[in-house]
Design an enzyme around this catalytic site. Structure first.
Site, PDB file in Angstrom:
ATOM      1  N   ILE A  83      -0.713   3.292  13.247  1.00  0.00           N
ATOM      2  CA  ILE A  83      -0.042   3.747  12.030  1.00  0.00           C
ATOM      3  C   ILE A  83       0.063   2.618  11.020  1.00  0.00           C
ATOM      4  CG2 ILE A  83       2.049   4.798  11.110  1.00  0.00           C
ATOM      5  CD1 ILE A  83       0.538   6.607  13.077  1.00  0.00           C
ATOM      6  N   LYS A  84      -0.515   2.887   9.839  1.00  0.00           N
ATOM      7  CA  LYS A  84      -0.433   1.912   8.741  1.00  0.00           C
ATOM      8  C   LYS A  84       0.888   2.094   8.006  1.00  0.00           C
ATOM      9  CE  LYS A  84      -4.660   0.410   6.468  1.00  0.00           C
ATOM     10  NZ  LYS A  84      -5.675   0.790   5.462  1.00  0.00           N
ATOM     11  N   ILE A  85       1.629   1.001   7.926  1.00  0.00           N
ATOM     12  CA  ILE A  85       2.930   1.030   7.248  1.00  0.00           C
ATOM     13  C   ILE A  85       2.970  -0.124   6.256  1.00  0.00           C
ATOM     14  CG2 ILE A  85       5.420   0.746   7.600  1.00  0.00           C
ATOM     15  CD1 ILE A  85       5.175   2.196  10.199  1.00  0.00           C
TER      16      ILE A  85
END
Ligand code: G3P
Length: 217
Positions: A83-85
Site C-alpha cells: 500500500i502506497k501512502i
C-alpha cells in the site's frame, strides 16, 4: 538492484514481464487515470495475476483512520499488494499501524532524506524518492536517494528498501544502481530506452550482412 515497472498499463506490464527482468509494479492514481478503466481493484488484480512480485497500490484517503480502512481493503485484493501512502502526519500514523499488522507500506512522495527516514521509522517496507520531480524544480533528486541510502545503512534495524521513483531517463537508473538503491521503478518507455542502443542495431545489421555475403557465395 531490482527494476519495477511504473505503470498501470496491462499491455506494457505483459510485454515487460516477458523480458524476465521485472520484479514488481508501482501504480498511482495518475497512472491509473491514464488507462481506459479507472476501476482500481480490477486493474490491480489483473496486474497481480501477471506479476508475482510486489505491486504498489495507492490510498486515496487523507486521514489516518480512512487510510487504514482503505489499506486493509486494498491489501486483500491480492497477496502481493503493498500500500502506497503519502508522507504526511496521517500517513505516518497509518503506516505505523499497518506495518504492525503486517501490511507492507510503500511510503510515497518522499522529497527529502528526512521524509524517507521517518517513513522507515514508521515501519514502511519501501520509501519512494521522487527523483525526476526534484530535478524538475532544480534540486538534485539523486542526491536525496544517495543520502537516504547512506542514512539507512547506519541503522540496520530500519528495513525499508529505497525506491528511486519518478524516473525520467536511463541515466537516472544508472545513477540509482550506482548509489545502491534497492529498486528503480521505471516507466515502460524508459525501460525500452535502456534496452536500445544504435550500435547494437548497427552491429546486428553488420553481422547479418556479412553472413549473407558468405552464404550467397
Ligand atoms: O512512482 C512515482 C512516479 O510514478 C511518479 O513519476 O513521472 O509522475 O513524476 P512522475
Amino acid at each position: 538492484m531490482q527494476i519495477f515497472l511504473d505503470t498501470a498499463n496491462i499491455d506494457q506490464i505483459k510485454q515487460a514481464a516477458g523480458l524476465g527482468i521485472i520484479s514488481g509494479v508501482t501504480t498511482n492514481p495518475s497512472l491509473l487515470a491514464k488507462e481506459t478503466t479507472a476501476d482500481y481493484e480490477t486493474v490491480t488484480k489483473k496486474i497481480c495475476s501477471i506479476i508475482d512480485g510486489p505491486v504498489s497500490v495507492e490510498v486515496l484517503s487523507e486521514t489516518a483512520d480512512e487510510m487504514i480502512k482503505e489499506a486493509r481493503i486494498k491489501a486483500k485484493w491480492a497477496p502481493n499488494v503493498n500500500i502506497k501512502i503519502p508522507i504526511t502526519p496521517d500517513g505516518l500514523t497509518a503506516t505505523s499501524v499497518l506495518s504492525e499488522e503486517g501490511i507492507d507500506v510503500n511510503m510515497t512522495l518522499c522529497f527529502s532524506a528526512n521524509q524517507a527516514l521517518l517513513g522507515a521509522l514508521a515501519g514502511a517496507a519501501y520509501v519512494s524518492i521522487f527523483v525526476g520531480r526534484l530535478d524538475d524544480v532544480g534540486q538534485d533528486g539523486m542526491q536525496v536517494v544517495e543520502d537516504t541510502i547512506k542514512i539507512l545503512a547506519n541503522y540496520p534495524d530500519l528495513e525499508a528498501q529505497v525506491i528511486a521513483a519518478s524516473i525520467r531517463n536511463p541515466m537516472h537508473v544508472t545513477y540509482a544502481a550506482m548509489a545502491g538503491a534497492d529498486v528503480a521503478t521505471v516507466p515502460y518507455a524508459v525501460l525500452m530506452q535502456m534496452i536500445q542502443h544504435p550500435l547494437t542495431d548497427a552491429g546486428i545489421k553488420r553481422f547479418l550482412d556479412d553472413w549473407k555475403k558468405v552464404a550467397n557465395k
